[in-house]
Design a protein around this motif. Structure first.
Motif, mmCIF file in Angstrom:
data_model
loop_
_atom_site.group_PDB
_atom_site.id
_atom_site.type_symbol
_atom_site.label_atom_id
_atom_site.label_comp_id
_atom_site.label_asym_id
_atom_site.label_seq_id
_atom_site.Cartn_x
_atom_site.Cartn_y
_atom_site.Cartn_z
ATOM 1 N N ASP A 84 59.875 23.071 94.999
ATOM 2 C CA ASP A 84 59.741 24.481 94.599
ATOM 3 C C ASP A 84 60.947 25.266 95.097
ATOM 4 O O ASP A 84 61.377 25.108 96.239
ATOM 5 N N ASP A 85 61.511 26.132 94.229
ATOM 6 C CA ASP A 85 62.677 26.909 94.646
ATOM 7 C C ASP A 85 62.295 28.297 95.141
ATOM 8 O O ASP A 85 63.171 29.122 95.428
ATOM 9 N N GLY A 86 60.991 28.577 95.216
ATOM 10 C CA GLY A 86 60.537 29.851 95.752
ATOM 11 C C GLY A 86 60.089 30.855 94.712
ATOM 12 O O GLY A 86 59.178 31.650 94.967
ATOM 13 N N ILE A 87 60.703 30.859 93.523
ATOM 14 C CA ILE A 87 60.320 31.830 92.489
ATOM 15 C C ILE A 87 60.111 31.187 91.118
ATOM 16 O O ILE A 87 59.936 31.897 90.131
ATOM 17 N N GLY A 88 60.130 29.857 91.029
ATOM 18 C CA GLY A 88 59.915 29.209 89.752
ATOM 19 C C GLY A 88 61.089 29.265 88.812
ATOM 20 O O GLY A 88 60.921 29.193 87.588
ATOM 21 N N ARG A 89 62.282 29.401 89.367
ATOM 22 C CA ARG A 89 63.478 29.478 88.517
ATOM 23 C C ARG A 89 63.744 28.152 87.810
ATOM 24 O O ARG A 89 64.125 28.127 86.642
ATOM 25 N N THR A 90 63.552 27.042 88.507
ATOM 26 C CA THR A 90 63.873 25.736 87.940
ATOM 27 C C THR A 90 62.646 24.960 87.488
ATOM 28 O O THR A 90 62.745 24.120 86.597
ATOM 29 N N ALA A 91 61.518 25.207 88.114
ATOM 30 C CA ALA A 91 60.278 24.526 87.720
ATOM 31 C C ALA A 91 59.098 25.335 88.235
ATOM 32 O O ALA A 91 59.156 25.923 89.321
ATOM 33 N N ARG A 92 58.034 25.346 87.456
ATOM 34 C CA ARG A 92 56.853 26.134 87.817
ATOM 35 C C ARG A 92 55.614 25.426 87.324
ATOM 36 O O ARG A 92 55.696 24.365 86.679
ATOM 37 N N ASN A 93 54.464 26.000 87.620
ATOM 38 C CA ASN A 93 53.192 25.452 87.179
ATOM 39 C C ASN A 93 52.615 26.298 86.047
ATOM 40 O O ASN A 93 52.756 27.529 86.045
ATOM 41 N N GLY A 94 51.982 25.643 85.096
ATOM 42 C CA GLY A 94 51.473 26.332 83.923
ATOM 43 C C GLY A 94 50.212 27.127 84.209
ATOM 44 O O GLY A 94 49.340 26.704 84.967
ATOM 45 N N LEU A 95 50.112 28.298 83.581
ATOM 46 C CA LEU A 95 48.941 29.163 83.689
ATOM 47 C C LEU A 95 48.359 29.372 82.294
ATOM 48 O O LEU A 95 49.095 29.441 81.303
ATOM 49 N N ASN A 96 47.046 29.496 82.228
ATOM 50 C CA ASN A 96 46.381 29.675 80.940
ATOM 51 C C ASN A 96 45.272 30.711 81.100
ATOM 52 O O ASN A 96 44.329 30.498 81.867
ATOM 53 N N PHE A 97 45.405 31.826 80.407
ATOM 54 C CA PHE A 97 44.406 32.885 80.444
ATOM 55 C C PHE A 97 43.528 32.743 79.199
ATOM 56 O O PHE A 97 44.041 32.690 78.078
ATOM 57 N N VAL A 98 42.208 32.687 79.379
ATOM 58 C CA VAL A 98 41.320 32.357 78.265
ATOM 59 C C VAL A 98 40.139 33.318 78.199
ATOM 60 O O VAL A 98 39.423 33.510 79.191
ATOM 61 N N GLU A 99 39.946 33.940 77.038
ATOM 62 C CA GLU A 99 38.726 34.695 76.743
ATOM 63 C C GLU A 99 37.782 33.794 75.955
ATOM 64 O O GLU A 99 38.194 33.151 74.995
ATOM 65 N N ARG A 100 36.521 33.772 76.343
ATOM 66 C CA ARG A 100 35.554 32.915 75.647
ATOM 67 C C ARG A 100 35.189 33.444 74.266
ATOM 68 O O ARG A 100 34.777 32.676 73.393
ATOM 69 N N GLY A 101 35.300 34.744 74.070
ATOM 70 C CA GLY A 101 34.870 35.346 72.814
ATOM 71 C C GLY A 101 33.380 35.625 72.814
ATOM 72 O O GLY A 101 32.617 35.105 73.644
ATOM 73 N N TYR A 102 32.968 36.449 71.868
ATOM 74 C CA TYR A 102 31.540 36.762 71.731
ATOM 75 C C TYR A 102 31.298 37.294 70.332
ATOM 76 O O TYR A 102 32.015 38.187 69.855
ATOM 77 N N GLY A 103 30.283 36.762 69.654
ATOM 78 C CA GLY A 103 29.935 37.257 68.332
ATOM 79 C C GLY A 103 31.101 37.176 67.373
ATOM 80 O O GLY A 103 31.692 36.115 67.150
ATOM 81 N N ILE A 104 31.496 38.323 66.811
ATOM 82 C CA ILE A 104 32.588 38.351 65.836
ATOM 83 C C ILE A 104 33.954 38.262 66.509
ATOM 84 O O ILE A 104 34.966 38.114 65.829
ATOM 85 N N ARG A 105 34.000 38.370 67.852
ATOM 86 C CA ARG A 105 35.274 38.282 68.579
ATOM 87 C C ARG A 105 35.485 36.841 69.026
ATOM 88 O O ARG A 105 34.760 36.323 69.864
ATOM 89 N N GLY A 106 36.482 36.194 68.450
ATOM 90 C CA GLY A 106 36.713 34.784 68.735
ATOM 91 C C GLY A 106 37.372 34.556 70.086
ATOM 92 O O GLY A 106 37.886 35.485 70.722
ATOM 93 N N ALA A 107 37.357 33.311 70.521
ATOM 94 C CA ALA A 107 38.022 32.932 71.765
ATOM 95 C C ALA A 107 39.526 33.148 71.635
ATOM 96 O O ALA A 107 40.091 33.033 70.539
#
Length: 364
Positions: A84-107
């Protein structure tokens, strides 16, 4: 020693629960990834020994992802740790933000995964002969990993070829993600890669993704599934099994869920149908389906352990065996949709009870 090994990215998933990403003040975190979810399900639900080949930046976020993987029982010894270089300049870890959805609002999924450690894997970085020599029986990867970068395509190709060289069964899931291919050739380039890699596979999961001129180009109606799988079979004459989930989405919380398959020995086989399935979180359900399918193929006449733990030929896989595999996959995928997060929280007993027609009555 592992029964099943997967190659893919493992991200940290941020889940706002019933809320929206843009208004959230707190998130539940999980681990998840298209290929990883398969071996996680095979370990926790089906009791097989599994491992994941991936790469993580060696910082506190990466170690959190590792801790979550360890809680799932998946072997972490094949993780490649990148300084790790301290700020993710050369390599980082992936993040995924997910809404499940509800009714007519999809995931909704919003991934933050450019320049991750695993996207920088290159051919030759992994000693695949060492990975497969201890008696691995099955190897799984897919289009999510292949779509991370131009170099990951070559890594997947190298890994699948090595698996076949060692007599290990190979499965591949095209799992098209438009966000991964934007600016990199789009759906047409994704199809080229999928066809290149799927030619190494014994089992292609999500095979309908290869129907039509490119991913997402055609919507296949229920009565067209048989012909569409036959079309894909003509493109992949070496494939022993083509499988797909089938889903209609009346609302985010209610889906019609089923599956289908094709093999040279059986022709078209329809899986069980679960209409009006109530869904809490659909993310990862296709991976749950793949886990159940692979478990069934590894524990039935089609792919029992051969010499030195290798998978035996599927030449004897008949309609009953393929139907059984679809039933395990469909049931496990359905149960995966009843709990939050990417990964399965189901037990084998629950899967088999659903296969036998079990209800949602209270068990005490």
């Amino acid at each position: 020693m592992s029964d099943v090994v997967a190659l893919g990215e493992v991200m940290l998933r941020f889940d706002p629960g019933e809320g929206r990403i843009r208004t959230a003040r707190t998130f539940q975190v999980w681990e998840g990834g298209g290929e990883y979810n398969v071996v996680r399900g095979l370990r926790r639900c089906f009791g097989l020994r599994t491992a994941v080949v991936t790469a993580l930046a060696d910082n506190q976020v990466g170690r959190l992802v590792e801790d979550l993987i360890l809680q799932g029982g998946v072997d972490t010894s094949l993780i490649r740790w990148v300084p790790d270089d301290g700020i993710g300049r050369t390599a980082r870890n992936g993040l995924n933000f997910v809404e499940r959805g509800y009714g007519i609002r999809g995931a909704v999924g919003v991934s933050d995964r450019a320049n991750t450690a695993v996207s920088q894997l290159r051919k030759g970085d992994v000693d695949w002969d060492r990975v497969f020599s201890p008696g691995v029986r099955w190897f799984h990867t897919g289009g999510v990993f292949a779509g991370l970068s131009d170099t990951t395509v070559d890594v997947a190709d190298e890994a699948m070829a090595a698996a076949r060289r060692h007599g290990v069964r190979v499965s591949y899931d095209p799992n098209y993600r438009p966000s991964l291919w934007a600016g990199r050739g789009g759906a047409e380039r994704a199809r080229e890669v999928d066809l290149r890699l799927a030619r190494h596979a014994d089992v292609v999961v999500g095979a309908l993704g290869l129907a039509g001129p490119h991913p997402g180009a055609v919507r296949v109606a229920a009565y067209e599934v048989s012909d569409a799988l036959a079309e894909v079979a003509a493109l992949l004459p070496q494939a022993e099994v083509l499988v797909t989930t089938l889903r209609d989405v009346p609302s985010a919380g209610v889906n019609d869920w089923s599956s289908a398959a094709w093999s040279p020995r059986t022709g078209f086989v329809q899986g069980p149908e679960l209409p009006g399935l109530h869904v809490l979180d659909r993310i990862g359900s296709g991976d749950g389906f793949a886990a159940g399918l692979i478990y069934a193929l590894l524990t039935a006449g089609g792919a029992e352990a051969g010499p030195a733990g290798r998978a035996a030929p599927m030449a004897s896989l008949d309609t009953a065996g393929l139907s059984r595999a679809l039933a395990y996959g469909t049931a496990h995928g359905a149960l995966t949709m009843t709990t939050p997060g990417d990964v399965s929280m189901a037990s084998l007993a629950e899967v088999e009870a659903l296969m036998a027609g079990g209800s949602a009555a209270v068990r005490r």
